[in-house]
Design a protein around this motif. Structure first.
Motif, PDB file in Angstrom:
ATOM      1  N   LEU A  91      14.608  13.182   3.985  1.00  0.00           N
ATOM      2  CA  LEU A  91      14.251  13.577   5.353  1.00  0.00           C
ATOM      3  C   LEU A  91      12.762  13.887   5.459  1.00  0.00           C
ATOM      4  N   ASP A  92      12.213  14.497   4.410  1.00  0.00           N
ATOM      5  CA  ASP A  92      10.766  14.784   4.422  1.00  0.00           C
ATOM      6  C   ASP A  92       9.970  13.475   4.459  1.00  0.00           C
ATOM      7  N   ALA A  93      10.481  12.476   3.740  1.00  0.00           N
ATOM      8  CA  ALA A  93       9.795  11.175   3.727  1.00  0.00           C
ATOM      9  C   ALA A  93       9.775  10.585   5.138  1.00  0.00           C
ATOM     10  N   ILE A  94      10.908  10.666   5.821  1.00  0.00           N
ATOM     11  CA  ILE A  94      10.985  10.119   7.191  1.00  0.00           C
ATOM     12  C   ILE A  94      10.052  10.906   8.108  1.00  0.00           C
ATOM     13  N   GLU A  95      10.051  12.230   7.950  1.00  0.00           N
ATOM     14  CA  GLU A  95       9.207  13.070   8.807  1.00  0.00           C
ATOM     15  C   GLU A  95       7.722  12.805   8.536  1.00  0.00           C
ATOM     16  N   HIS A  96       7.397  12.522   7.267  1.00  0.00           N
ATOM     17  CA  HIS A  96       6.003  12.228   6.923  1.00  0.00           C
ATOM     18  C   HIS A  96       5.521  10.992   7.685  1.00  0.00           C
ATOM     19  N   VAL A  97       6.369   9.973   7.778  1.00  0.00           N
ATOM     20  CA  VAL A  97       5.997   8.767   8.527  1.00  0.00           C
ATOM     21  C   VAL A  97       5.913   9.092  10.019  1.00  0.00           C
ATOM     22  N   HIS A  98       6.899   9.833  10.506  1.00  0.00           N
ATOM     23  CA  HIS A  98       6.935  10.156  11.942  1.00  0.00           C
ATOM     24  C   HIS A  98       5.739  10.998  12.365  1.00  0.00           C
ATOM     25  N   SER A  99       5.218  11.797  11.448  1.00  0.00           N
ATOM     26  CA  SER A  99       4.111  12.711  11.770  1.00  0.00           C
ATOM     27  C   SER A  99       2.779  11.987  12.005  1.00  0.00           C
ATOM     28  N   ARG A 100       2.727  10.696  11.657  1.00  0.00           N
ATOM     29  CA  ARG A 100       1.508   9.892  11.739  1.00  0.00           C
ATOM     30  C   ARG A 100       0.525  10.229  10.636  1.00  0.00           C
ATOM     31  N   ARG A 101       0.899  11.111   9.701  1.00  0.00           N
ATOM     32  CA  ARG A 101      -0.025  11.438   8.617  1.00  0.00           C
ATOM     33  C   ARG A 101      -0.015  10.366   7.536  1.00  0.00           C
ATOM     34  N   SER A 102       1.082   9.594   7.468  1.00  0.00           N
ATOM     35  CA  SER A 102       1.189   8.638   6.361  1.00  0.00           C
ATOM     36  C   SER A 102       0.146   7.535   6.507  1.00  0.00           C
ATOM     37  N   ARG A 103      -0.345   7.110   5.355  1.00  0.00           N
ATOM     38  CA  ARG A 103      -1.315   6.004   5.313  1.00  0.00           C
ATOM     39  C   ARG A 103      -0.630   4.859   4.575  1.00  0.00           C
ATOM     40  N   GLY A 104      -0.521   3.706   5.224  1.00  0.00           N
ATOM     41  CA  GLY A 104       0.184   2.606   4.578  1.00  0.00           C
ATOM     42  C   GLY A 104       1.672   2.918   4.541  1.00  0.00           C
ATOM     43  N   LYS A 105       2.269   2.863   3.335  1.00  0.00           N
ATOM     44  CA  LYS A 105       3.728   2.964   3.231  1.00  0.00           C
ATOM     45  C   LYS A 105       4.209   4.167   2.417  1.00  0.00           C
ATOM     46  N   VAL A 106       5.415   4.590   2.765  1.00  0.00           N
ATOM     47  CA  VAL A 106       6.088   5.704   2.083  1.00  0.00           C
ATOM     48  C   VAL A 106       7.417   5.176   1.544  1.00  0.00           C
ATOM     49  N   VAL A 107       7.785   5.582   0.329  1.00  0.00           N
ATOM     50  CA  VAL A 107       9.076   5.145  -0.205  1.00  0.00           C
ATOM     51  C   VAL A 107       9.865   6.333  -0.766  1.00  0.00           C
ATOM     52  N   PRO A 165       0.824  -1.217   0.000  1.00  0.00           N
ATOM     53  CA  PRO A 165       0.000   0.000   0.000  1.00  0.00           C
ATOM     54  C   PRO A 165       0.854   1.262   0.000  1.00  0.00           C
ATOM     55  N   VAL A 166       1.428   1.592  -1.157  1.00  0.00           N
ATOM     56  CA  VAL A 166       2.313   2.768  -1.228  1.00  0.00           C
ATOM     57  C   VAL A 166       1.457   4.034  -1.323  1.00  0.00           C
ATOM     58  N   GLU A 167       1.557   4.874  -0.314  1.00  0.00           N
ATOM     59  CA  GLU A 167       0.780   6.108  -0.306  1.00  0.00           C
ATOM     60  C   GLU A 167       1.497   7.200  -1.093  1.00  0.00           C
ATOM     61  N   ARG A 168       2.833   7.250  -0.926  1.00  0.00           N
ATOM     62  CA  ARG A 168       3.533   8.405  -1.475  1.00  0.00           C
ATOM     63  C   ARG A 168       5.003   8.081  -1.739  1.00  0.00           C
ATOM     64  N   GLU A 169       5.527   8.653  -2.842  1.00  0.00           N
ATOM     65  CA  GLU A 169       6.961   8.491  -3.147  1.00  0.00           C
ATOM     66  C   GLU A 169       7.646   9.847  -3.041  1.00  0.00           C
ATOM     67  N   PHE A 170       8.828   9.863  -2.461  1.00  0.00           N
ATOM     68  CA  PHE A 170       9.635  11.082  -2.370  1.00  0.00           C
ATOM     69  C   PHE A 170      10.930  10.850  -3.139  1.00  0.00           C
ATOM     70  N   PRO A 171      11.505  11.903  -3.767  1.00  0.00           N
ATOM     71  CA  PRO A 171      12.823  11.740  -4.376  1.00  0.00           C
ATOM     72  C   PRO A 171      13.901  11.680  -3.290  1.00  0.00           C
ATOM     73  N   LEU A 172      15.069  11.155  -3.647  1.00  0.00           N
ATOM     74  CA  LEU A 172      16.152  10.985  -2.664  1.00  0.00           C
ATOM     75  C   LEU A 172      16.478  12.295  -1.938  1.00  0.00           C
ATOM     76  N   ALA A 173      16.488  13.401  -2.696  1.00  0.00           N
ATOM     77  CA  ALA A 173      16.850  14.690  -2.094  1.00  0.00           C
ATOM     78  C   ALA A 173      15.881  15.080  -0.982  1.00  0.00           C
ATOM     79  N   ARG A 174      14.674  14.492  -0.996  1.00  0.00           N
ATOM     80  CA  ARG A 174      13.680  14.800   0.047  1.00  0.00           C
ATOM     81  C   ARG A 174      13.488  13.626   1.016  1.00  0.00           C
TER      82      ARG A 174
END
Ligand code: NAP
Length: 314
Positions: free
Chosen positions: A295-311, A284-293
Protein backbone atom coordinates in the motif's frame (compact mmCIF):
# COMPACT_ATOMS: atom_id res chain seq x y z
CA UNK A 1 0.15 -18.02 -0.24
CA UNK A 2 0.80 -14.55 1.11
CA UNK A 3 -0.96 -11.77 -0.78
CA UNK A 4 -2.16 -8.23 -0.38
CA UNK A 5 -5.89 -8.89 -0.10
CA UNK A 6 -8.42 -6.34 -1.26
CA UNK A 7 -12.03 -7.17 -0.31
CA UNK A 8 -13.43 -3.69 -0.84
CA UNK A 9 -12.37 -0.55 -2.59
CA UNK A 10 -9.96 1.72 -0.73
CA UNK A 11 -8.14 -0.77 1.49
CA UNK A 12 -6.01 -3.92 1.40
CA UNK A 13 -4.22 -6.00 4.05
CA UNK A 14 -1.55 -8.66 3.94
CA UNK A 15 -3.32 -12.03 4.22
CA UNK A 16 -3.40 -15.68 3.12
CA UNK A 17 -5.16 -16.94 -0.02
CA UNK A 18 -5.25 -20.28 -1.85
CA UNK A 19 -2.73 -20.57 -4.65
CA UNK A 20 -4.70 -19.98 -7.89
CA UNK A 21 -5.02 -22.74 -10.50
CA UNK A 22 -4.11 -21.95 -14.12
CA UNK A 23 -6.85 -22.58 -16.69
CA UNK A 24 -6.61 -23.16 -20.45
CA UNK A 25 -4.03 -20.82 -22.00
CA UNK A 26 -2.76 -19.72 -18.59
CA UNK A 27 0.31 -20.32 -16.43
CA UNK A 28 0.89 -20.18 -12.70
CA UNK A 29 3.69 -17.73 -11.90
CA UNK A 30 5.92 -17.59 -8.86
CA UNK A 31 5.89 -13.80 -8.56
CA UNK A 32 9.28 -12.18 -7.95
CA UNK A 33 8.32 -8.55 -8.52
CA UNK A 34 5.17 -6.56 -9.23
CA UNK A 35 5.14 -3.18 -10.91
CA UNK A 36 3.16 -0.24 -9.55
CA UNK A 37 1.56 2.47 -11.64
CA UNK A 38 -1.27 4.98 -11.38
CA UNK A 39 -3.64 2.28 -12.67
CA UNK A 40 -2.87 0.22 -9.53
CA UNK A 41 -4.09 3.15 -7.42
CA UNK A 42 -7.21 3.60 -9.58
CA UNK A 43 -8.16 -0.08 -9.24
CA UNK A 44 -7.44 -0.08 -5.49
CA UNK A 45 -9.71 2.91 -4.96
CA UNK A 46 -12.29 2.06 -7.64
CA UNK A 47 -11.88 5.58 -9.00
CA UNK A 48 -12.87 7.08 -11.31
CA UNK A 49 -16.26 5.46 -10.68
CA UNK A 50 -16.54 4.84 -14.42
CA UNK A 51 -14.11 1.92 -13.84
CA UNK A 52 -16.72 0.14 -11.68
CA UNK A 53 -19.30 0.40 -14.45
CA UNK A 54 -17.04 -0.87 -17.24
CA UNK A 55 -16.31 -4.19 -15.54
CA UNK A 56 -13.77 -3.91 -12.70
CA UNK A 57 -16.45 -4.63 -10.06
CA UNK A 58 -19.46 -2.54 -9.12
CA UNK A 59 -19.66 -2.98 -5.32
CA UNK A 60 -16.11 -4.17 -4.74
CA UNK A 61 -13.05 -5.10 -6.79
CA UNK A 62 -13.44 -8.20 -8.97
CA UNK A 63 -9.83 -9.16 -8.37
CA UNK A 64 -9.12 -9.87 -4.66
CA UNK A 65 -5.45 -8.94 -5.16
CA UNK A 66 -4.14 -5.63 -6.58
CA UNK A 67 -1.34 -5.36 -9.13
CA UNK A 68 -1.13 -6.11 -12.84
CA UNK A 69 2.51 -5.71 -13.88
CA UNK A 70 4.45 -8.85 -13.05
CA UNK A 71 7.81 -10.57 -13.45
CA UNK A 72 8.37 -14.09 -12.23
CA UNK A 73 9.05 -17.74 -12.96
CA UNK A 74 6.59 -20.16 -14.57
CA UNK A 75 5.69 -22.75 -11.94
CA UNK A 76 2.99 -24.70 -13.74
CA UNK A 77 1.28 -24.56 -17.13
CA UNK A 78 -2.45 -24.88 -17.75
CA UNK A 79 -4.04 -27.01 -20.51
CA UNK A 80 -3.05 -26.07 -24.06
CA UNK A 81 0.04 -24.05 -23.13
CA UNK A 82 3.00 -24.70 -25.42
CA UNK A 83 4.68 -21.26 -25.37
CA UNK A 84 6.21 -21.54 -21.89
CA UNK A 85 7.45 -24.31 -19.59
CA UNK A 86 8.07 -24.51 -15.85
CA UNK A 87 11.26 -22.60 -14.94
CA UNK A 88 10.91 -19.97 -17.69
CA UNK A 89 11.53 -16.40 -16.53
CA UNK A 90 8.81 -14.11 -17.88
CA UNK A 91 7.24 -10.67 -17.53
CA UNK A 92 3.91 -9.17 -18.53
CA UNK A 93 0.54 -8.52 -16.94
CA UNK A 94 -1.93 -10.55 -14.87
CA UNK A 95 -4.73 -10.03 -12.36
CA UNK A 96 -3.26 -9.83 -8.85
CA UNK A 97 0.52 -9.61 -8.90
CA UNK A 98 0.85 -8.40 -5.27
CA UNK A 99 1.07 -12.05 -4.15
CA UNK A 100 3.48 -14.96 -3.98
CA UNK A 101 1.70 -16.62 -6.93
CA UNK A 102 -0.47 -15.32 -9.75
CA UNK A 103 -2.15 -16.76 -12.80
CA UNK A 104 -1.39 -15.06 -16.12
CA UNK A 105 -2.63 -15.58 -19.67
CA UNK A 106 0.23 -16.57 -21.96
CA UNK A 107 -0.98 -13.97 -24.49
CA UNK A 108 0.03 -11.30 -21.98
CA UNK A 109 3.52 -12.60 -21.26
CA UNK A 110 6.95 -12.50 -22.86
CA UNK A 111 10.35 -13.84 -21.88
CA UNK A 112 12.14 -11.62 -19.37
CA UNK A 113 14.96 -9.49 -20.85
CA UNK A 114 18.23 -11.33 -20.20
CA UNK A 115 19.94 -8.21 -18.85
CA UNK A 116 17.12 -7.11 -16.52
CA UNK A 117 16.50 -8.07 -12.91
CA UNK A 118 12.99 -9.21 -11.95
CA UNK A 119 12.39 -5.79 -10.39
CA UNK A 120 13.43 -4.04 -13.61
CA UNK A 121 11.31 -6.38 -15.76
CA UNK A 122 8.24 -5.83 -13.57
CA UNK A 123 8.62 -2.08 -14.09
CA UNK A 124 8.24 -2.39 -17.86
CA UNK A 125 4.92 -3.83 -19.12
CA UNK A 126 2.14 -1.25 -18.66
CA UNK A 127 4.18 1.96 -18.61
CA UNK A 128 6.62 0.83 -21.32
CA UNK A 129 3.84 -0.65 -23.43
CA UNK A 130 1.78 2.53 -23.18
CA UNK A 131 4.73 4.72 -24.22
CA UNK A 132 5.58 2.39 -27.11
CA UNK A 133 2.02 2.42 -28.43
CA UNK A 134 1.73 6.18 -27.98
CA UNK A 135 4.87 6.75 -30.05
CA UNK A 136 3.96 4.49 -32.99
CA UNK A 137 4.83 6.17 -36.27
CA UNK A 138 7.52 8.49 -34.88
CA UNK A 139 10.37 8.82 -37.39
CA UNK A 140 14.04 9.74 -36.96
CA UNK A 141 14.58 13.48 -36.85
CA UNK A 142 11.06 14.33 -35.66
CA UNK A 143 10.51 16.47 -32.59
CA UNK A 144 8.73 14.84 -29.66
CA UNK A 145 7.48 16.57 -26.51
CA UNK A 146 6.86 14.37 -23.45
CA UNK A 147 4.73 15.87 -20.67
CA UNK A 148 5.04 14.06 -17.34
CA UNK A 149 8.48 12.90 -18.50
CA UNK A 150 9.60 11.94 -14.98
CA UNK A 151 6.66 9.61 -14.38
CA UNK A 152 6.11 5.97 -15.28
CA UNK A 153 4.89 6.29 -18.87
CA UNK A 154 6.85 9.47 -19.56
CA UNK A 155 10.20 8.01 -18.51
CA UNK A 156 9.76 5.25 -21.11
CA UNK A 157 8.40 7.80 -23.58
CA UNK A 158 11.65 9.76 -23.45
CA UNK A 159 13.81 6.65 -23.92
CA UNK A 160 11.72 5.07 -26.68
CA UNK A 161 11.42 8.33 -28.63
CA UNK A 162 15.21 8.67 -28.44
CA UNK A 163 15.60 5.06 -29.62
CA UNK A 164 13.41 5.96 -32.62
CA UNK A 165 15.82 8.77 -33.47
CA UNK A 166 13.62 11.69 -32.40
CA UNK A 167 14.73 14.96 -30.84
CA UNK A 168 13.11 14.77 -27.40
CA UNK A 169 12.02 17.49 -25.00
CA UNK A 170 10.87 16.29 -21.58
CA UNK A 171 8.70 18.41 -19.29
CA UNK A 172 8.59 17.75 -15.54
CA UNK A 173 8.76 19.34 -12.08
CA UNK A 174 12.08 20.33 -10.49
CA UNK A 175 12.76 17.10 -8.58
CA UNK A 176 12.57 15.01 -11.77
CA UNK A 177 14.82 17.13 -14.01
CA UNK A 178 17.99 15.08 -13.35
CA UNK A 179 16.18 11.80 -14.02
CA UNK A 180 14.73 13.03 -17.32
CA UNK A 181 18.14 14.30 -18.42
CA UNK A 182 19.72 10.96 -17.50
CA UNK A 183 17.11 9.17 -19.63
CA UNK A 184 18.57 10.91 -22.67
CA UNK A 185 16.21 13.84 -23.29
CA UNK A 186 17.83 16.44 -25.56
CA UNK A 187 16.09 19.22 -23.66
CA UNK A 188 14.44 19.26 -20.25
CA UNK A 189 11.93 21.90 -19.22
CA UNK A 190 11.20 22.41 -15.53
CA UNK A 191 7.65 23.70 -15.80
CA UNK A 192 7.81 25.31 -12.36
CA UNK A 193 10.39 27.76 -13.76
CA UNK A 194 9.37 28.15 -17.42
CA UNK A 195 6.82 26.95 -19.95
CA UNK A 196 7.80 24.81 -22.92
CA UNK A 197 8.11 26.59 -26.26
CA UNK A 198 8.22 25.60 -29.93
CA UNK A 199 6.23 23.09 -31.96
CA UNK A 200 6.49 19.33 -32.07
CA UNK A 201 5.55 16.53 -34.46
CA UNK A 202 4.20 14.50 -31.55
CA UNK A 203 3.14 15.51 -28.05
CA UNK A 204 2.90 12.60 -25.58
CA UNK A 205 0.70 13.94 -22.79
CA UNK A 206 1.24 11.88 -19.63
CA UNK A 207 0.44 14.69 -17.22
CA UNK A 208 -2.85 15.79 -18.61
CA UNK A 209 -3.35 19.11 -16.89
CA UNK A 210 -2.77 21.45 -19.83
CA UNK A 211 -5.70 22.75 -21.89
CA UNK A 212 -6.14 21.09 -25.27
CA UNK A 213 -5.71 24.52 -26.89
CA UNK A 214 -2.21 24.75 -25.34
CA UNK A 215 -1.30 21.29 -26.64
CA UNK A 216 -2.55 22.23 -30.10
CA UNK A 217 -0.37 25.33 -30.18
CA UNK A 218 2.64 23.12 -29.36
CA UNK A 219 1.97 20.80 -32.30
CA UNK A 220 2.93 21.20 -35.97
CA UNK A 221 -0.01 21.44 -38.40
CA UNK A 222 0.33 17.78 -39.42
CA UNK A 223 1.37 16.65 -35.94
CA UNK A 224 -0.30 14.48 -33.33
CA UNK A 225 -1.23 14.93 -29.69
CA UNK A 226 -1.42 11.57 -27.92
CA UNK A 227 -3.48 11.83 -24.75
CA UNK A 228 -2.17 9.16 -22.39
CA UNK A 229 -3.84 10.14 -19.15
CA UNK A 230 -4.63 12.68 -16.53
CA UNK A 231 -5.21 12.82 -12.79
CA UNK A 232 -7.16 16.04 -12.97
CA UNK A 233 -10.42 14.75 -14.43
CA UNK A 234 -12.42 14.18 -11.23
CA UNK A 235 -13.58 10.98 -9.54
CA UNK A 236 -16.64 10.34 -11.70
CA UNK A 237 -15.20 9.91 -15.20
CA UNK A 238 -11.50 10.65 -14.65
CA UNK A 239 -11.54 13.14 -17.52
CA UNK A 240 -13.05 10.82 -20.13
CA UNK A 241 -14.89 13.82 -21.55
CA UNK A 242 -11.53 15.48 -22.32
CA UNK A 243 -10.92 12.63 -24.78
CA UNK A 244 -14.34 13.16 -26.37
CA UNK A 245 -13.69 16.88 -26.76
CA UNK A 246 -10.26 16.08 -28.23
CA UNK A 247 -11.81 13.71 -30.79
CA UNK A 248 -14.34 16.37 -31.77
CA UNK A 249 -11.58 18.97 -32.01
CA UNK A 250 -9.71 16.76 -34.51
CA UNK A 251 -12.57 17.36 -36.97
CA UNK A 252 -11.95 21.12 -36.97
CA UNK A 253 -8.16 21.56 -36.66
CA UNK A 254 -5.25 20.30 -38.79
CA UNK A 255 -3.59 18.48 -35.87
CA UNK A 256 -4.74 15.00 -34.82
CA UNK A 257 -5.72 14.26 -31.21
CA UNK A 258 -5.43 10.60 -30.24
CA UNK A 259 -6.89 9.45 -26.91
CA UNK A 260 -4.75 6.39 -26.16
CA UNK A 261 -6.17 3.14 -24.85
CA UNK A 262 -3.11 0.92 -24.56
CA UNK A 263 -3.39 -2.84 -24.86
CA UNK A 264 -1.46 -5.47 -22.92
CA UNK A 265 -0.11 -8.07 -25.35
CA UNK A 266 2.84 -10.45 -25.41
CA UNK A 267 3.95 -9.07 -28.79
CA UNK A 268 4.23 -5.57 -27.31
CA UNK A 269 6.23 -6.96 -24.37
CA UNK A 270 8.51 -8.79 -26.85
CA UNK A 271 9.25 -5.45 -28.54
CA UNK A 272 10.03 -3.94 -25.14
CA UNK A 273 12.28 -6.88 -24.28
CA UNK A 274 14.28 -6.21 -27.46
CA UNK A 275 14.62 -2.52 -26.53
CA UNK A 276 15.84 -3.43 -23.04
CA UNK A 277 18.25 -6.09 -24.30
CA UNK A 278 19.72 -3.70 -26.86
CA UNK A 279 20.38 -1.17 -24.07
CA UNK A 280 18.12 1.46 -25.71
CA UNK A 281 15.74 1.32 -22.75
CA UNK A 282 16.71 0.96 -19.10
CA UNK A 283 13.81 0.39 -16.70
CA UNK A 284 14.08 3.41 -14.37
CA UNK A 285 13.35 1.74 -11.01
CA UNK A 286 13.45 4.39 -8.31
CA UNK A 287 12.42 2.30 -5.35
CA UNK A 288 11.47 -1.23 -4.25
CA UNK A 289 9.00 -1.99 -1.47
CA UNK A 290 8.43 -5.38 0.20
CA UNK A 291 5.02 -7.02 -0.30
CA UNK A 292 3.92 -6.13 3.24
CA UNK A 293 4.33 -2.45 2.28
CA UNK A 294 2.44 -2.74 -1.00
CA UNK A 295 0.00 0.00 0.00
CA UNK A 296 2.89 2.36 0.73
CA UNK A 297 4.26 1.62 -2.74
CA UNK A 298 0.92 2.54 -4.32
CA UNK A 299 0.67 5.69 -2.20
CA UNK A 300 4.22 6.68 -3.16
CA UNK A 301 3.20 6.66 -6.83
CA UNK A 302 -0.08 8.44 -6.11
CA UNK A 303 1.73 11.16 -4.15
CA UNK A 304 3.60 12.26 -7.31
CA UNK A 305 6.87 11.94 -5.40
CA UNK A 306 7.97 8.87 -7.34
CA UNK A 307 10.54 9.33 -10.08
CA UNK A 308 10.32 6.80 -12.89
CA UNK A 309 9.04 3.46 -11.59
CA UNK A 310 8.22 1.80 -8.27
CA UNK A 311 8.06 -1.96 -7.74
CA UNK A 312 6.95 -4.38 -5.04
CA UNK A 313 9.36 -7.21 -4.45
CA UNK A 314 7.80 -10.49 -3.32
N1 NAP B 1 -4.22 5.54 -21.80
C1 NAP B 1 -3.67 4.48 -21.24
O1 NAP B 1 -3.80 3.37 -21.76
C2 NAP B 1 -2.88 4.67 -19.97
C3 NAP B 1 -1.93 3.70 -19.60
C4 NAP B 1 -1.16 3.93 -18.46
C5 NAP B 1 -1.38 5.08 -17.69
N2 NAP B 1 -2.35 5.95 -18.07
C6 NAP B 1 -2.56 7.20 -17.32
O2 NAP B 1 -1.55 8.09 -17.73
C7 NAP B 1 -1.20 8.97 -16.66
C8 NAP B 1 0.30 8.88 -16.40
O3 NAP B 1 0.57 7.59 -15.89
P1 NAP B 1 1.94 7.30 -15.16
O4 NAP B 1 1.91 5.88 -14.76
O5 NAP B 1 3.06 7.79 -16.00
O6 NAP B 1 1.79 8.21 -13.86
P2 NAP B 1 2.95 8.80 -12.92
O7 NAP B 1 4.07 7.85 -12.83
O8 NAP B 1 2.28 9.29 -11.71
O9 NAP B 1 3.48 10.06 -13.77
C9 NAP B 1 2.62 11.13 -14.09
C10 NAP B 1 3.43 12.40 -14.08
O10 NAP B 1 2.54 13.46 -14.41
C11 NAP B 1 2.86 14.60 -13.64
N3 NAP B 1 1.60 15.17 -13.09
C12 NAP B 1 1.11 16.38 -13.45
N4 NAP B 1 -0.03 16.64 -12.83
C13 NAP B 1 -0.29 15.60 -12.03
C14 NAP B 1 -1.33 15.32 -11.10
N5 NAP B 1 -2.34 16.16 -10.86
N6 NAP B 1 -1.29 14.13 -10.45
C15 NAP B 1 -0.28 13.26 -10.66
N7 NAP B 1 0.75 13.49 -11.54
C16 NAP B 1 0.74 14.65 -12.20
C17 NAP B 1 3.82 14.18 -12.52
O11 NAP B 1 5.06 14.77 -12.84
P3 NAP B 1 5.53 16.16 -12.26
O12 NAP B 1 5.82 15.99 -10.79
O13 NAP B 1 6.74 16.41 -13.07
O14 NAP B 1 4.40 17.12 -12.51
C18 NAP B 1 4.00 12.68 -12.69
O15 NAP B 1 5.37 12.31 -12.67
C19 NAP B 1 -2.04 8.53 -15.47
O16 NAP B 1 -3.18 9.37 -15.41
C20 NAP B 1 -2.44 7.11 -15.81
O17 NAP B 1 -3.65 6.73 -15.19
C21 NAP B 1 -3.09 5.78 -19.19
Amino acid sequence: MKALVQRRYGSAVLGELDVPVPGRGEVLLEVRSAGVDMGTWHLLEGKPYLLRVIGFGFRGPKSPVPGRDVAGVVKETGPGVTEFAPGDEVFGTCEGSFAEYAVARVSRLARKPRNASFAEAAAVPISGGTALQGLRGVRAGQRVLVLGAGGGVGSYGVQIAKALGAHVTGVCSTGKVELVRSLGADEVVDYTAEDFTGTYDLVLDCGGNRPLSRLRRATTPRGRVVLVGAETGGSLTGGFERSLVALALTLFVPQTFVPLMSTERGEVFDELRALVESGAVKPPVEREFPLARGLDAIEHVHSRRSRGKVVVTV
